[in-house]
Design a protein around this motif. Structure first.
Motif, PDB file in Angstrom:
ATOM      1  N   THR A  24       2.075   8.019  59.015  1.00  0.00           N
ATOM      2  CA  THR A  24       3.322   8.767  58.870  1.00  0.00           C
ATOM      3  C   THR A  24       4.244   8.930  60.215  1.00  0.00           C
ATOM      4  OG1 THR A  24       1.741  10.155  57.649  1.00  0.00           O
ATOM      5  CG2 THR A  24       3.820  11.456  58.407  1.00  0.00           C
ATOM      6  N   ALA A  25       5.413   8.920  59.694  1.00  0.00           N
ATOM      7  CA  ALA A  25       6.484   9.118  60.626  1.00  0.00           C
ATOM      8  C   ALA A  25       6.934  10.368  60.722  1.00  0.00           C
ATOM      9  CB  ALA A  25       7.736   8.125  60.321  1.00  0.00           C
ATOM     10  N   THR A  57       8.361   7.097  51.122  1.00  0.00           N
ATOM     11  CA  THR A  57       7.302   6.080  51.534  1.00  0.00           C
ATOM     12  C   THR A  57       7.835   4.398  51.492  1.00  0.00           C
ATOM     13  OG1 THR A  57       5.538   7.562  50.728  1.00  0.00           O
ATOM     14  CG2 THR A  57       4.799   5.051  50.943  1.00  0.00           C
ATOM     15  N   ILE A  58       7.882   4.039  52.496  1.00  0.00           N
ATOM     16  CA  ILE A  58       8.514   2.731  52.729  1.00  0.00           C
ATOM     17  C   ILE A  58       7.351   1.713  52.924  1.00  0.00           C
ATOM     18  CG2 ILE A  58      10.082   1.104  53.904  1.00  0.00           C
ATOM     19  CD1 ILE A  58      11.706   3.715  54.776  1.00  0.00           C
ATOM     20  N   VAL A  80       8.642   8.965  55.766  1.00  0.00           N
ATOM     21  CA  VAL A  80       9.521   9.847  56.457  1.00  0.00           C
ATOM     22  C   VAL A  80      10.177  10.991  55.703  1.00  0.00           C
ATOM     23  CG1 VAL A  80      10.612   7.703  58.115  1.00  0.00           C
ATOM     24  CG2 VAL A  80      11.483   8.056  55.877  1.00  0.00           C
ATOM     25  N   PRO A  81      10.557  11.955  56.494  1.00  0.00           N
ATOM     26  CA  PRO A  81      10.884  13.288  55.604  1.00  0.00           C
ATOM     27  C   PRO A  81      12.307  12.771  54.793  1.00  0.00           C
ATOM     28  CG  PRO A  81      10.619  13.780  57.833  1.00  0.00           C
ATOM     29  CD  PRO A  81      10.312  12.372  57.613  1.00  0.00           C
ATOM     30  N   ALA A  82      12.155  13.191  53.713  1.00  0.00           N
ATOM     31  CA  ALA A  82      13.325  12.810  52.805  1.00  0.00           C
ATOM     32  C   ALA A  82      14.655  13.638  53.210  1.00  0.00           C
ATOM     33  CB  ALA A  82      13.307  13.349  51.280  1.00  0.00           C
ATOM     34  N   ALA A  83      15.835  12.897  53.374  1.00  0.00           N
ATOM     35  CA  ALA A  83      17.107  13.674  53.643  1.00  0.00           C
ATOM     36  C   ALA A  83      18.048  13.255  52.581  1.00  0.00           C
ATOM     37  CB  ALA A  83      17.636  13.202  54.923  1.00  0.00           C
ATOM     38  N   LYS A  84      19.009  13.999  51.831  1.00  0.00           N
ATOM     39  CA  LYS A  84      20.019  14.006  50.959  1.00  0.00           C
ATOM     40  C   LYS A  84      21.280  13.463  51.652  1.00  0.00           C
ATOM     41  CE  LYS A  84      22.042  16.048  46.862  1.00  0.00           C
ATOM     42  NZ  LYS A  84      22.098  17.117  46.001  1.00  0.00           N
ATOM     43  N   GLY A  89      14.454   4.829  58.021  1.00  0.00           N
ATOM     44  CA  GLY A  89      13.190   4.669  58.802  1.00  0.00           C
ATOM     45  C   GLY A  89      13.347   3.329  59.380  1.00  0.00           C
ATOM     46  N   CYS A  90      12.494   3.008  60.353  1.00  0.00           N
ATOM     47  CA  CYS A  90      12.233   1.821  61.029  1.00  0.00           C
ATOM     48  C   CYS A  90      10.784   1.538  61.129  1.00  0.00           C
ATOM     49  CB  CYS A  90      12.945   1.937  62.384  1.00  0.00           C
ATOM     50  SG  CYS A  90      12.944   0.646  63.406  1.00  0.00           S
TER      51      CYS A  90
END
Length: 160
Positions: A24-25, A57-58, A80-84, A89-90
């Motif tokens: 989890t990031a 989720t990547i 990573v938390p979703a942002a609209k 993410g890396c």
């Protein structure tokens, strides 16, 4: 011609595998790459995120068709938390080479890829190269990309 979502369709383990637990990031960790430190990093931009709810989720897969979208085939996974409308993410990968990526937007935060009663996706999803998933899941060849030493940029557009 395959019927919509048949064969390797949504009801099979492929996309369900995306929902398996992984690293989890956090928001502060997004600036650094997740995974073992390496000289090959994937900076992933996910566009078309419809809500700042839940997480993305990547998942990264090696250049092996037998492992692509398989429940235990991944080499890396970050959440990573979703942002609209854009989430980034890396993730570090083991070495330069060919890989494939899959992403899904877990809007309800249950860490499962949401599907309807007939197996159609109810949450956003996408693949590297924006590989098509119209009549089933894409192939590794459609999603494959090359990563070189250093920073690699990848953009994926979600479909809902």
């Amino acid at each position: 011609m395959k019927a919509a979502w048949s064969g390797r369709g949504w009801a099979v383990a492929g996309l369900a595998a995306l929902a398996l637990a992984g690293g989890t990031a956090t928001a502060s960790a997004q600036k650094a790459c997740e995974g073992k430190p390496d000289e090959t990093r994937l900076h992933i931009t996910v566009k078309g995120v419809r809500a700042a709810a839940g997480e993305l989720t990547i998942t990264i897969y090696p250049d092996d068709a037998a492992r692509f979208l398989s429940p235990r085939g991944r080499i890396a996974r970050i959440r990573v938390p979703a942002a609209k409308p854009v989430t980034t993410g890396c993730v570090a990968v083991p070495a330069p080479g060919n890989y494939a990526a899959a992403v899904y937007h877990d809007e309800d935060g249950d860490r499962k890829f949401g599907r309807s009663m007939v197996g159609l996706p109810t949450e956003g999803y996408g693949f590297s190269n924006d590989a098509p998933a119209t009549l089933g899941l894409p192939t590794l060849e459609q999603a494959r990309f090359a990563a070189r030493v250093g920073d690699n940029k990848l953009t994926i557009h979600l479909k809902y």
